[in-house]
Each structure stands twice: as structure tokens, then as C-alpha cells.
Motif scaffolding. Sequence first.
Motif, short mmCIF file in Angstrom:
data_model
loop_
_atom_site.label_atom_id
_atom_site.label_comp_id
_atom_site.label_asym_id
_atom_site.label_seq_id
_atom_site.Cartn_x
_atom_site.Cartn_y
_atom_site.Cartn_z
N ALA A 281 0.34 1.48 -0.75
CA ALA A 281 1.52 0.45 -0.23
C ALA A 281 1.08 -0.66 0.32
CB ALA A 281 2.35 1.35 0.56
N CYS B 132 4.59 5.16 -4.18
CA CYS B 132 5.07 5.38 -2.76
C CYS B 132 5.69 6.58 -2.62
CB CYS B 132 5.79 4.28 -2.01
SG CYS B 132 5.72 3.93 -0.31
N ASP C 122 -1.40 7.22 -0.03
CA ASP C 122 0.01 6.56 -0.10
C ASP C 122 -0.07 5.30 0.60
OD1 ASP C 122 2.28 9.03 -0.72
OD2 ASP C 122 2.86 7.00 -0.78
N GLN D 192 6.18 2.90 4.33
CA GLN D 192 4.60 3.19 4.47
C GLN D 192 4.47 3.59 6.00
OE1 GLN D 192 2.30 -0.44 5.25
NE2 GLN D 192 0.35 0.50 3.91
N GLY E 33 12.42 5.47 -0.49
CA GLY E 33 11.20 5.01 -1.39
C GLY E 33 11.91 4.72 -2.69
#
Lengths: 261, 122, 325
Positions: free
Chosen positions: A39, A26, A35, C83, C63
Motif C-alpha cells: 500500500a 490491498c 499489505d 492501510q 478496499g
Amino acid sequence: MDMHQEYLLHLADNALILGQRNAQWCGHAPVLEEDLALANNSLDLIGQARLLYQHLCAVRGDPACDEDRLAYFRDAPDYRNYTLLELPHSTALVPTAAAGRDFAVTIARNFLYATLMELLWEALCFSSDSQLAAIAGRAHKEAQYHVQHAGDWVLRLGDGTAESHRKLVAALACLMPYTQEFWTPSAMESAVQRSGVGVDMALLEPRWDAQVDAVLRRAGVARPPAGGRVSTGKLGQHSEHLDFVLTEMQCVARAHPDAVW
Amino acid sequence: MSARSKDGRAAAPSRVASDGATPAGQAARLGDWPLWEIFVRSKQGLEHKHCGSLHASDARHALHMAREVYTRRQEGVSLWVVPSHLICASAPQDKAGLFDPAADKIYRHPTFYDIPPEVGHM
Amino acid sequence: MQPARAAARTSDDAPQQARFDERIRAEGKIEPQDWMPQAYRSTLLRQISQHAHSEIIGMLPEGNWISRAPSLKRKAILLAKVQDEGGHGLYLYSAAETLGQERAQMLEELHSGRAKYSSIFNYPTLSWADVGVIGWLVDGAAIMNQIPLCRCSYGPYARAMVRVCKEESFHQRQGYESLRVMMQGTPAQRAMVQDAVDRFWWKCLAMFGPPDDASPHSAQAAQWGIKRVSNDTLRQRFIDATVPQAELLGVRLPDPALQWNADTGHYDYGPIDWDEFWRTLRGDGPCNAERLGARKHAHAQGQWVRDAALQHARKQQARQYREAA
């Protein structure tokens, strides 16, 4: 712990450890869109782990048991995940290779595992454990997507550039021996197969073989041999890598053992 | 259509060797992933709406990426992806010719009709 | 307010400019194919791309803590949030590309250090509580900034911002909620939260940017319907909303001058260290090298993957041509 509970732990630990590994990408994936995809993959797996741990606690009937007690306060020998899933994203198998994350290893591992889990979850939809069957129904849909995603990338890497082909071949060569563990009988799996909770893995093996072969053929990659020593993660005997994964995962929770988050 | 090598495969761009690696062993850039416009139908019965764009290497990839990016919170029923360069658009200065005649035909607009309130919602 | 320097005009531009000005005045939208002054285009491009860069860089400090989240629920929430930030970056790059620049070019500007991103992300996240504080304060400040942008004159940017704002409120709520749980927890948890607040409060106030009389871009941006509310106004709104939230949480905001002023109907607050802000923004903050380094590394390491996908797509296409022939 009885075999039913151990089997649930095995399924849950698989999902959590691979979810933890895939989440490492991530913010660092090869392209922003990927990404988000990784995720999503990780969120699916962590979600599966949570449902399975919660179900295990219900089966145990122990009020002191909850998903976080299981995830954060067990040591490596108590974990029942396949060794394949705890390996770093690197064919060099260097434990703290944060800078050496290899996308080919990630994809190859996801492909080998998701191909298995798509078949396994489908079969577990008929488990005599009705809650496990319900979890399997949802997880199967997710696994179908994971297989597609990983399979597409196997194609792109295998049938991409010479460099990507080389890296994929190296990744598969490194990981394939760890898939022997999928098919090696264990007391836990035999017990749940007999009770109807689990499945006969031997029935899944030829289908897994065929699907892996088909994708690798399209990718122009020769399937590497899967011989040699069989890993034993599902028995609680892990590689050196799991403890590094758990240390990082558990450190904050363990520093505050009585805290609620 | 690009030039073909003798085995029938399209020749790679001249600045890159056919296997994507320069003689020095370091991969040369092949360029960037093309841009795709994304259209989502969020519910059966609605039309597809344009919601943005993303980069992907081909159509299948674009569809999967669109699912990840644009349908995370609701079950998109249908996704369309179109390479951006294939979209033809009317030019703003043509607006008068293309759209003004419709402005005269006000009987197309529901507000033109005077519906008595007793009829209810229409 | 001074109007921006006029771009060189041809006699053709004048009616276009008049139409543009009228549409702005009438609070209409400018769309990608519409005529626009070059300065409007370049200002927007800079603002939107830097906003996109901020989202991507912003994935990194939070993160960091995904792998160490102390519960599975928090792990999942944080992963979803980070995300989302990636997704917001995507929407914004997409909006910026409608102005005629490719994402690769924008990334090049970021990696070379020419493009800026929100400087709040140049500070380190040193404990799990930082994650909650970032959700509460940093996302809270971002929401203040972003809501007015939903009415921005440039259509694609406004639409991207509507999408972003819908998702952003979850971010702030989850951050605040996780802090509430910690503040009702152990002494060590409470100390962790207070320490995080002490480190981030002033940095968040600086996020809104310097007072508008010191900002060269504000006047023109306001005229163009890009920037609709002043930095100071937004900052004041943020403080007024946040002080009661802090009181409910039981945390102390590290400003001895913070005080309700009955006359103005707002909170008075102490001086912000703008020297530190500029220093960090210009590259000399605690984590600038790490943030850019991580992005450049990911981009470089990912080159072979991107190349492989493209090469595969070309091979597929060539095969299809062959079969069709």
C-alpha cells in the motif's frame, strides 16, 4: 501535444498504472505486514502520478486540464505507460484473473521497474525542467526504497523454497521481454533528451543490466533472455490488459462526468 | 545449533523435505515468522520507545516492516528490532528487591528540591 | 451486577488476586507479566483478537472501491485509510500476543469461524458513497467505542487504542468531507449518498451491541476496567452527536421516530432489528461468506510466500554459522 508534454504523460501514466496494479493487493497480501508495504508503494506511485499530471497541466496552461481529467477521461490509446506495468499479476496473462494473483509476478515487475526508475529519477534531478527535477528528487528517494523492497523479495523468493524459485523464474521469463521497451528509442524520448528535459536512456542501460544481474545472481536465478517482439505501450499501442484496468479505474468518474468529488 | 548435512548446511526440520515441498508436490508449512519487538526513536535527542511487535522472517525484513507499520506518520529517526525471545525482563515479584531501594533515595526526584519561583522553569 | 464465577484458587492466588483487585480499583494498569485471573486473560484475548480481526475484515468492503475511486485524491485517501486499518489490526494482534497466544492461532480461529468480528463488515458496499458513509458513521461509531478503551486496565491494549484513536479521527473526517462535497454536487451524487445512508444507518446503531442487560459479558468486563461505558450509553452518545451532522449534510436519517426529547436532553429513536443483527453475526449475513472466503484465500495463497521468506532466513543463518565456524 508536444514531446515535452508527452514525456510527462509517459512518466505519470507509468506511475499511475503500476500504482493501480499494486493497490489490487490491498486486503489480500500474503501477510498483513506486506499489505502495508505494498500500500505504501502504491501510495508513493499515485503521489508521483498526481505531481506529474499537475505539472503537465501547468505546462499546458489549459484551465480545463486537471489531474483527474487526464487520469479518468482518456482512453487506452492516449495512455503512454510501458506495457510491462499494465499486465495482470499472472504469468498466464489472463485479464480478469482476480483469483490468480501471483506475488512473484508483482515482485519481479516491481524490481525491474524500480531498478530503472531509481536510475532515471536520479538523472532527471538534472532536467532542464526545474519542476520535473524537483519531482524527481522526491521520487528518487521513494524509488530507492522500492528497489530495496523488491530486491529483498527477489532474494527471498529466488533463494527460498523450490516452489518460490520456480515461480520467480517463471515470472521473470514472462516479464523480461517487456523491458526491451525501456531501451527502444522513441521520438518522444529523443526530443526531450535533445532539449535537456529528459535523459539518454542508452546511458542507463548498462547500469540497469549490472544491477539486475547482481541481484539475480545473489538470488541464484539465471537471467532470462529479453528477446522477441518489443512492446509499444509508451507509443500508445497497448496490450489488451490496459483497457480492463482503465475501465475499472474510470467507471465511477465517467458515470458522473460533471461531478466534483 | 542444528545438525549439519554433509555439505555443511543446517538440516531442515524433519517434518519438511529440504526444498520445502512434500513428495506430493504440495508445500508443507515451515512454521510462522518469528516475533520481533520494535523500538522507535522519533526525534533526535529522545530515547527509543517500545511501540509494539510484528512478525518478520529476519532482522532486515523486521526493520523494513517496522518502518511501514510504526513510522507512517512521522519520520522515525531510528528503529531497533529485537527478536522477542531475546528480551529478558525483570519478574514482577522481584519489584521489591529491584526497585524499592530507589524509592528511599528521594533526592533523585526533582520535586524534592524547593526552587523559588523567581528562578523560573527548571 | 453479579461478579463472574471465581476461577479455581490456590492459596497462592489470594494475595495475587487482592493485589490485582487493588490495582484495578486504583485505576492502575495491568502489564503482560503481571498476575491476572485466567478469566481476565481469556476475556481480553477474545476481545482484543476480535477487535484485530474486525480491522482486517474491515479492509475489504472499503478496499473494494480503491480501484474505482473517482478522483486521484480520493483514491490516495482511501488507500491510506485502508492501510491504516491493516496497521490497526497489526497493533491489536501485537497486543493480543502479549497475552500468550500466537497470531497464527488467532487467524486459525478467525478462518474456522470460531472467532467473531464486527458484523458491520458483513454488509456490502454497493456504491462509491458507501465509502464516505462508512467513514462518517462506521468509523464514528468505532471512535465512540474506542475512546473509553484508551483507559482500559490492560496496558498493551490501552496503548494500542491510543495509537488507533489518533489515526481514526482522520478516517471519520475524510468520510464526512467527501459526503459534503457529494451533497453539494449533482442530483445523482446526492441520491447516491442518501441511498448509502438509508442502507447503513440502522446497521451502525446495532454496532454498539444489544442493550447491556442482554449482554452476558458486560458486567464482569466493567468490573475489570475493560468495558467502561455501557452499550446503550455509547449508542445514545453516537446518535446525539450524529443527528446534527446529518442535518448539516442535508441527509435524512431513515428513522421516523428520531426526535429530540427536551426532557431527557437526548434524541429518541426507533427500535433496532436485533434478530437481523444476531442472524448476521452468527454467519447468515449478506457478505459473511465473501469476507471469510477472501481472508482464507489470501492466507492460503500466501503460504508459499511466507514459507519462502522463512526458508531464506534459515539458509542465511546457516551460512553465517558456517562462515563463523
